[in-house]
Scaffold this active site. Structure first.
Site, PDB file in Angstrom:
ATOM      1  N   HIS A 124     -57.544  27.525   3.487  1.00 53.07           N
ATOM      2  CA  HIS A 124     -56.615  28.439   2.812  1.00 53.07           C
ATOM      3  C   HIS A 124     -55.615  27.660   1.978  1.00 53.07           C
ATOM      4  CE1 HIS A 124     -54.834  32.517   2.573  1.00 53.07           C
ATOM      5  NE2 HIS A 124     -53.712  31.846   2.353  1.00 53.07           N
TER       6      HIS A 124
ATOM      7  N   GLU B 234     -57.054  37.804   0.874  1.00 61.14           N
ATOM      8  CA  GLU B 234     -56.135  37.811   2.011  1.00 61.14           C
ATOM      9  C   GLU B 234     -55.511  39.192   2.179  1.00 61.14           C
ATOM     10  OE1 GLU B 234     -52.789  34.877   3.978  1.00 61.14           O
ATOM     11  OE2 GLU B 234     -52.972  34.945   1.800  1.00 61.14           O
TER      12      GLU B 234
ATOM     13  N   HIS C 109     -52.831  41.389   5.894  1.00 58.99           N
ATOM     14  CA  HIS C 109     -51.816  40.359   5.691  1.00 58.99           C
ATOM     15  C   HIS C 109     -50.671  40.695   6.644  1.00 58.99           C
ATOM     16  CE1 HIS C 109     -48.778  37.903   3.347  1.00 58.99           C
ATOM     17  NE2 HIS C 109     -49.713  37.032   3.718  1.00 58.99           N
TER      18      HIS C 109
ATOM     19  N   HIS D  86     -53.691  36.443  10.569  1.00 61.38           N
ATOM     20  CA  HIS D  86     -52.739  37.513  10.245  1.00 61.38           C
ATOM     21  C   HIS D  86     -52.937  38.789  11.047  1.00 61.38           C
ATOM     22  CE1 HIS D  86     -50.169  36.051   7.004  1.00 61.38           C
ATOM     23  NE2 HIS D  86     -51.227  35.433   6.482  1.00 61.38           N
TER      24      HIS D  86
ATOM     25  N   HIS E 118     -56.344  30.234   8.709  1.00 57.25           N
ATOM     26  CA  HIS E 118     -55.101  29.448   8.818  1.00 57.25           C
ATOM     27  C   HIS E 118     -54.248  30.005   9.958  1.00 57.25           C
ATOM     28  CE1 HIS E 118     -54.215  32.762   6.119  1.00 57.25           C
ATOM     29  NE2 HIS E 118     -52.946  32.446   5.958  1.00 57.25           N
TER      30      HIS E 118
END
Length: 398
Positions: free
Chosen positions: A24, A129, A156, A197, A218
């Site tokens: 990412h 994302e 997100h 997320h 990530h």
């Protein structure tokens, strides 16, 4: 030669053979915010130290062999506006690749990644994302896949109609029926399901639904730093059965507990000055700097990130971890990992902790390539028996 110097030299040797696949990087959004996509104004062929975390020379210095460029748009964008902005982000990545063909190669498959490595170019993939980018449309999801998007993070920072975010109040309790259909359609078209997320409930529902390995592009370990953006151990424990990969991030507010507390206060300060808390424009960074002068930032280091990787390896296993720095998507970075040139410092830290060459090759390159290849294999199998889904949110969740 000191042990530290020897480890750093060895890290660079390892990365020459098994470069980093980073999960990412938010360079496209930074180019949108800071230059309005004017790629002459912020030319990544030049040294952009001080303006960006990323440029071509520093990617080379960092041993990066493949990058998932995030085609992120803020979750405050909605509907067709979010779709259009995502398309603009995709176009930015395509422009970058076209401008720098000697350095970057468009990659859609695991074979493309290997070909780029053989050519000495950086494989350039894309990840969307947030499910707000598809505006509740499976046809739009397929269109993003056709344009080259190879993963989608389901949310997100805010909930969407069919999935709960880690940093919002519970909405549908994980994935709704339509959310599960999104996961199934992603499996069918070979798009990786990214669970960074999302709420832990969403993680579990996605793992219960998916027929392909998942990705955390990530996210780090919640047991090491108790932040909702991180992965609980009971989810990490499920990755071996699923085959997926969790890519540790470098963002201090996700990896260092003291930084979690500092960031909450800094975010409040940003909002009080009229800025979005994720704003990294020059004006916003001045507000951050002024706040930091009165309240020093807790410092994460490469060792802090290595603590997460040690834990993730112990819980999920060496075959199920990777790296996702989140460069150009965060205002602050750890000491030693200030920008994309810093990956050798992390590998050197892991060498000092006794990680083997075999383990490091899996961490940096092999695990990510394997997961993308597995998603392609599942897609071929499903496409032979299942046509495109035209289900709607109203039909399944209405």
């Amino acid at each position: 030669m000191t042990d530290a110097s020897a480890h750093l030299d060895r890290a660079r040797e390892l990365l020459a053979a098994h470069p980093v696949v980073d999960g990412h990087n938010d360079l496209p959004w930074a180019l949108r915010e800071k230059a309005g996509y004017d790629l002459d104004r912020l030319d990544v062929a030049a040294d952009q130290t001080g303006s960006l975390h990323t440029d071509l020379a520093r990617l080379r210095a960092g041993g990066v062999g493949a990058q998932f460029w995030s085609v992120y748009v803020r979750s405050s964008m909605a509907g067709d506006d979010a779709v259009s902005a995502t398309l603009e982000q995709i176009d930015c990545v395509r422009q970058l690749i076209d401008r720098h063909p000697a350095e970057l190669r468009r990659a859609l498959t695991a074979d493309d990644m290997e070909a780029a490595r053989a050519e000495g170019r950086i494989a350039s993939l894309m990840g969307a994302e947030g499910g707000h980018s598809i505006h509740n449309s499976l046809a739009t999801l397929r269109a993003l896949g056709t344009l080259g998007v190879r993963y989608m993070t389901l949310t997100h920072n805010d909930n969407i109609a069919w999935a709960d975010s880690a940093t919002d109040e519970p909405g549908v309790g994980g994935l709704s029926a339509f959310g599960r259909e999104v996961v199934r359609e992603m499996n069918r078209i070979g798009m990786l399901v990214d669970l960074s997320h999302v709420a832990a409930t969403t993680m579990r529902d996605a793992l219960d639904t998916t027929e392909a390995p998942v990705l955390f592009s990530h996210s780090s370990a919640r047991a090491v730093c108790d932040h909702p953006r991180n992965i609980p151990d009971e989810v990490l424990e499920r990755l071996p059965a699923n085959g997926g990969v969790a890519m540790a991030t470098f963002v201090p507010k996700f990896v260092l507990q003291a930084a979690v507390d500092w960031t909450a206060a800094a975010d409040d300060n940003m909002r009080a000055h009229g800025f979005h808390h994720l704003d990294t424009t020059e004006e916003a960074m001045k507000v951050h700097a002024a706040f930091a002068e009165t309240r020093p930032i807790p410092v994460a280091t490469a060792a802090t990130v290595a603590d997460h990787l040690d834990h993730m390896r112990e819980v999920a296993g060496i075959d199920h971890i990777g790296i996702g720095g989140d460069y150009d998507g965060t205002a602050f970075t750890p000491e030693g990992l200030e920008d994309v040139a810093g990956y050798p410092n992390l590998i050197a830290e892991l060498l000092a902790r006794g990680w083997s060459d075999t383990d490091l090759a899996k961490l940096t390159w092999q695990n990510a390539v394997r997961v993308l290849r597995a998603a392609e294999d599942v897609s071929r199998e499903l496409a032979a028996t299942r046509g495109p889904s035209n289900a709607t949110l109203a039909q399944l969740d209405g």
